[in-house]
Every structure is written in C-alpha cells, then in structure tokens.
Design a protein around this motif. Structure first.
Motif, PDB file in Angstrom:
ATOM      1  N   PRO A 185       0.762  -1.077  -0.110  1.00 25.39           N
ATOM      2  CA  PRO A 185      -0.405   0.062   0.191  1.00 25.39           C
ATOM      3  C   PRO A 185       1.250   1.275  -0.220  1.00 25.39           C
ATOM      4  O   PRO A 185       0.073   1.911  -0.735  1.00 25.39           O
ATOM      5  N   ARG A 186       1.976   1.156   0.056  1.00 28.66           N
ATOM      6  CA  ARG A 186       3.143   2.249   0.985  1.00 28.66           C
ATOM      7  C   ARG A 186       2.711   2.755  -1.205  1.00 28.66           C
ATOM      8  O   ARG A 186       3.894   4.110  -0.997  1.00 28.66           O
ATOM      9  N   ASP A 187       3.181   1.729  -1.395  1.00 32.96           N
ATOM     10  CA  ASP A 187       3.721   1.969  -3.166  1.00 32.96           C
ATOM     11  C   ASP A 187       3.191   3.234  -3.401  1.00 32.96           C
ATOM     12  O   ASP A 187       3.531   4.010  -4.562  1.00 32.96           O
ATOM     13  N   LEU A 188       1.492   3.060  -3.156  1.00 32.45           N
ATOM     14  CA  LEU A 188       0.322   4.103  -3.463  1.00 32.45           C
ATOM     15  C   LEU A 188       0.751   5.453  -3.500  1.00 32.45           C
ATOM     16  O   LEU A 188       0.037   6.099  -4.754  1.00 32.45           O
ATOM     17  N   LEU A 189       1.563   5.695  -2.768  1.00 26.55           N
ATOM     18  CA  LEU A 189       2.423   7.624  -2.480  1.00 26.55           C
ATOM     19  C   LEU A 189       3.247   7.589  -3.943  1.00 26.55           C
ATOM     20  O   LEU A 189       3.155   8.949  -4.216  1.00 26.55           O
ATOM     21  N   GLU A 190       3.607   6.890  -4.619  1.00 26.77           N
ATOM     22  CA  GLU A 190       4.173   7.146  -5.856  1.00 26.77           C
ATOM     23  C   GLU A 190       3.584   6.468  -6.738  1.00 26.77           C
ATOM     24  O   GLU A 190       4.060   7.312  -7.791  1.00 26.77           O
ATOM     25  N   HIS A 191       2.400   6.915  -6.801  1.00 22.08           N
ATOM     26  CA  HIS A 191       0.838   6.929  -7.516  1.00 22.08           C
ATOM     27  C   HIS A 191      -0.159   7.136  -7.614  1.00 22.08           C
ATOM     28  O   HIS A 191       0.003   8.351  -6.766  1.00 22.08           O
ATOM     29  N   THR A 192      -1.217   7.665  -9.190  1.00 22.59           N
ATOM     30  CA  THR A 192      -1.863   8.333  -9.312  1.00 22.59           C
ATOM     31  C   THR A 192      -3.437   7.868  -9.026  1.00 22.59           C
ATOM     32  O   THR A 192      -3.376   6.665  -8.833  1.00 22.59           O
ATOM     33  N   ALA A 193      -4.239   8.056  -7.914  1.00 24.92           N
ATOM     34  CA  ALA A 193      -5.426   7.671  -7.629  1.00 24.92           C
ATOM     35  C   ALA A 193      -6.631   8.470  -8.116  1.00 24.92           C
ATOM     36  O   ALA A 193      -6.641   9.581  -8.366  1.00 24.92           O
ATOM     37  N   ILE A 194      -7.683   7.530  -7.916  1.00 23.59           N
ATOM     38  CA  ILE A 194      -9.069   7.493  -8.199  1.00 23.59           C
ATOM     39  C   ILE A 194      -9.542   7.976  -6.963  1.00 23.59           C
ATOM     40  O   ILE A 194      -9.664   7.063  -6.258  1.00 23.59           O
ATOM     41  N   ARG A 195     -10.412   8.672  -6.440  1.00 29.45           N
ATOM     42  CA  ARG A 195     -10.765   8.445  -5.057  1.00 29.45           C
ATOM     43  C   ARG A 195     -12.006   9.042  -4.911  1.00 29.45           C
ATOM     44  O   ARG A 195     -12.388   9.884  -5.731  1.00 29.45           O
ATOM     45  N   HIS A 196     -12.635   8.755  -3.252  1.00 32.66           N
ATOM     46  CA  HIS A 196     -13.664   8.864  -3.559  1.00 32.66           C
ATOM     47  C   HIS A 196     -13.981  10.187  -2.634  1.00 32.66           C
ATOM     48  O   HIS A 196     -13.066  10.521  -1.991  1.00 32.66           O
ATOM     49  N   ARG A 197     -14.975  11.162  -2.845  1.00 31.94           N
ATOM     50  CA  ARG A 197     -15.062  12.218  -1.664  1.00 31.94           C
ATOM     51  C   ARG A 197     -16.863  13.066  -1.872  1.00 31.94           C
ATOM     52  O   ARG A 197     -17.248  12.390  -2.408  1.00 31.94           O
ATOM     53  N   PHE A 198     -16.871  12.498  -0.291  1.00 29.88           N
ATOM     54  CA  PHE A 198     -18.160  12.958   0.716  1.00 29.88           C
ATOM     55  C   PHE A 198     -18.922  13.743  -0.310  1.00 29.88           C
ATOM     56  O   PHE A 198     -17.830  15.617  -0.387  1.00 29.88           O
ATOM     57  N   GLN A 199     -20.246  14.565  -0.188  1.00 24.81           N
ATOM     58  CA  GLN A 199     -21.048  15.370  -0.025  1.00 24.81           C
ATOM     59  C   GLN A 199     -20.240  16.240   0.523  1.00 24.81           C
ATOM     60  O   GLN A 199     -20.530  17.749   0.012  1.00 24.81           O
ATOM     61  N   SER A 200     -20.254  16.162   1.723  1.00 22.76           N
ATOM     62  CA  SER A 200     -20.001  16.599   2.906  1.00 22.76           C
ATOM     63  C   SER A 200     -18.609  17.685   2.101  1.00 22.76           C
ATOM     64  O   SER A 200     -17.890  18.600   3.013  1.00 22.76           O
ATOM     65  N   GLY A 201     -17.470  16.853   1.232  1.00 15.84           N
ATOM     66  CA  GLY A 201     -16.333  17.575   0.551  1.00 15.84           C
ATOM     67  C   GLY A 201     -14.984  16.910   1.465  1.00 15.84           C
ATOM     68  O   GLY A 201     -13.870  17.330   0.875  1.00 15.84           O
ATOM     69  N   VAL A 202     -15.359  16.228   2.138  1.00 20.20           N
ATOM     70  CA  VAL A 202     -14.602  14.749   2.735  1.00 20.20           C
ATOM     71  C   VAL A 202     -13.974  13.953   1.485  1.00 20.20           C
ATOM     72  O   VAL A 202     -15.054  12.908   1.716  1.00 20.20           O
ATOM     73  N   ALA A 203     -12.269  14.388   1.617  1.00 24.23           N
ATOM     74  CA  ALA A 203     -12.356  13.104   0.381  1.00 24.23           C
ATOM     75  C   ALA A 203     -12.159  11.712   1.369  1.00 24.23           C
ATOM     76  O   ALA A 203     -11.392  11.698   2.207  1.00 24.23           O
ATOM     77  N   LEU A 204     -12.387  10.476   0.911  1.00 17.84           N
ATOM     78  CA  LEU A 204     -12.467   9.105   1.709  1.00 17.84           C
ATOM     79  C   LEU A 204     -10.657   9.054   1.747  1.00 17.84           C
ATOM     80  O   LEU A 204     -10.323   8.613   0.543  1.00 17.84           O
ATOM     81  N   THR A 205      -9.639   8.741   2.603  1.00 17.32           N
ATOM     82  CA  THR A 205      -8.754   8.317   2.347  1.00 17.32           C
ATOM     83  C   THR A 205      -8.813   6.303   2.553  1.00 17.32           C
ATOM     84  O   THR A 205      -9.558   5.631   2.561  1.00 17.32           O
TER      85      THR A 205
END
Length: 302
Positions: A185-205
C-alpha cells in the motif's frame, strides 16, 4: 362549545340509538354507570337535557333528537377515517421512504426492491441515495441503510443484503504497464489515485489491514468525485488506481478492463443494515419491509 369531548358525544349517540344504557354499555365492553357519567358530563356542558331516563326507558328529548340527527353523519365520517388509518397500520399500503448509500442503491437494493414490491403492490418505494450520515427521521425518512460503524446506538438494526463485503484495489492494464504494479500500500504514494469524496467535501482515505498492521493512505488524486460511474471510467481509461467496493469493479475486472492489485490487502467488512427508530406504531410499509428482509435472511441461511 368547540371543546366538547368527542368521546362524550359518541357515548350520547350510542345510548340514543340503542335507547338503553345497558345495551350500549354491553356493546362497548364498559359499565352502564360509565356511560351515564359521560352523558351527565355532556348535558352539564351543554346546559340542556339530551335524554329522558326512567327505570323502564331512555328516549331522546327534542334537543337530543336534533343533536343526534346532526351528529350521526359526522361520527360516521370520523369512524371511516379511523378505519382507513387502521388499515394503513394493518395492511402494507402507502409509501416507504428510505435513505441509503450509493452502493446499496446500485448493487443491493434493486433485486430486493423488485421482490418486495411484487409481494406488496400497494406500497410505493421512495429511495434517496447519499453517502453522508443524516438523521433519517428528521429528514422525513422511515428508515435508513448504513454500515455498522455509522449506526446510531439507539436505533434498531437488521441485516440487509450480503453479510460480508470487500474493498478491493485495481487499475487498468495500460496504467500498470506504464507505472508498474504496486507491491505494498505504501507504494501507492508514488502513484496517482482516483478517490471518492463525500458530499460533505471530505475525501475518503484508503485503509488497509487491521490492528497493528493497519495502514491509512491518502495517495495523490488525479480525480476526486462522488460519482462512482465517473470514478470507474477514469480507472478504465488508465488515469490512476481505484479502490472501492468489489461490486463496482467486478464486472470490469471480469471483462479485463481492470486488473486487481494488492490482493493480499483486500479489506473485508460486515454488510449493511436497515435501521429505524422503534418497533412501536411502525408504519405498515416499513413493517412489511422489515418482515420481508427477515424472511430473506432466513432463506439465505437455509
């Protein structure tokens, strides 16, 4: 006179129709003295005698006759209205309003809704899909669907849908060919991600593992969205790595448009629950849906 007790008026009408306190009391399952007291109370409020009573007979006075003529249709309307309300309590008819997460609206609820509505054709189902946590009762919903960590402790909760779900990670073949396959999982820090953001504006980790081995990663995002179709399409187009419910990605993986990665770090968790406030005075459509879900659960365990 607008504050006359409806129950006392109903007592008067019953006794006047039967011409007997004893008969009216027997039909109501109460004592004749209770009806007599109610009538005395009503006559005192009106300041006029409504019934002539002797040891042998009960007959309406002129005022009583006129009151009964006007009162009977109104009491009939009230009785009809109460019967209609009672039918909504006892039979599954009316509207069931649910607030559910997107995953439930898309992947879990459709087959359940189809079977439920075919069995209960007088019910109308209204569904609002949103991933934030709200007060469902204050917002006008009969019930909500959420996962265990988001349930209010004073709510009643019953299972709905699969009892185990999984979060998986995937990317397009051409993205992996260009950027390599993450091994940790730490390797993902060197990649680009498609992440989900809630309607509140909080991005899902992204959470991996449990206990002391648990990791929370916030990889750099090429897209932040709250629309799963957009997120999955971006992954298929090779824009980055996606991590979400297995149900969203399984068809694309089967078709070869996405490839699962970090399979040793798949996260399993309990499936969702329908939750509601109380079993008392439950609306008939909700009660029917709860009974339906319990029957579905029993069948799945057989």
């Amino acid at each position: 006179m607008n504050d006359l007790p409806l129950a006392d008026l109903d007592v008067f009408a019953a006794v006047a129709r039967e011409r007997s306190f004893r008969t009216a009391a027997r039909k109501r399952g109460v004592s004749a003295s209770a009806l007599s007291e109610a009538l005395r109370r009503l006559e005192a409020r009106l300041g006029v005698r409504l019934l002539n009573r002797t040891t042998r007979s009960v007959t309406p006075t002129e005022a009583g006759t006129r009151l009964l003529e006007r009162l009977s249709p109104a009491l009939g309307e009230i009785a009809g209205a109460l019967d209609q309300v009672g039918s909504l309590r006892d039979s599954p008819a009316g509207t069931l309003r649910l607030n559910v997460p997107t995953i439930v609206a898309r992947e879990i609820l459709p087959p359940l809704a189809g079977r439920f509505l075919k069995a209960n054709p007088a019910v109308t189902l209204e569904v609002t899909a949103e991933d934030g946590f709200i007060d469902v009762l204050a917002a006008g919903f009969d019930a909500g669907v959420r996962y265990e960590e988001r349930l209010e402790r004073d709510m009643i909760a019953i299972p709905i849908g699969p009892r185990v779900q999984r979060y998986i990670t995937a990317a397009a073949p051409d993205y992996l060919a260009r950027h390599g396959i993450p091994q940790h999982p730490r390797d993902l820090l060197e990649h680009t991600a498609i992440r989900h953001r809630f309607q509140s504006g909080v991005a899902l980790t992204w959470e991996f593992g449990e206990g002391e081995a648990a990791l929370t990663i916030a990889p750099p995002a090429v897209i932040l969205a709250n629309v799963i179709d957009l997120e999955v399409r971006a992954a298929i187009d090779g824009l980055g790595v996606i991590r979400t419910f297995e149900e969203f990605l399984a068809p694309e993986i089967k078709a070869g448009r996405l490839v699962p990665i970090l399979e040793a770090w798949v996260t399993s968790f309990p499936g969702p629950f329908l939750y509601y406030a109380s079993r008392r005075h439950m609306p008939a459509p909700l009660r029917a849906f709860v009974d339906f879900l319990k029957a579905e659960q029993r069948r799945s365990e057989q």
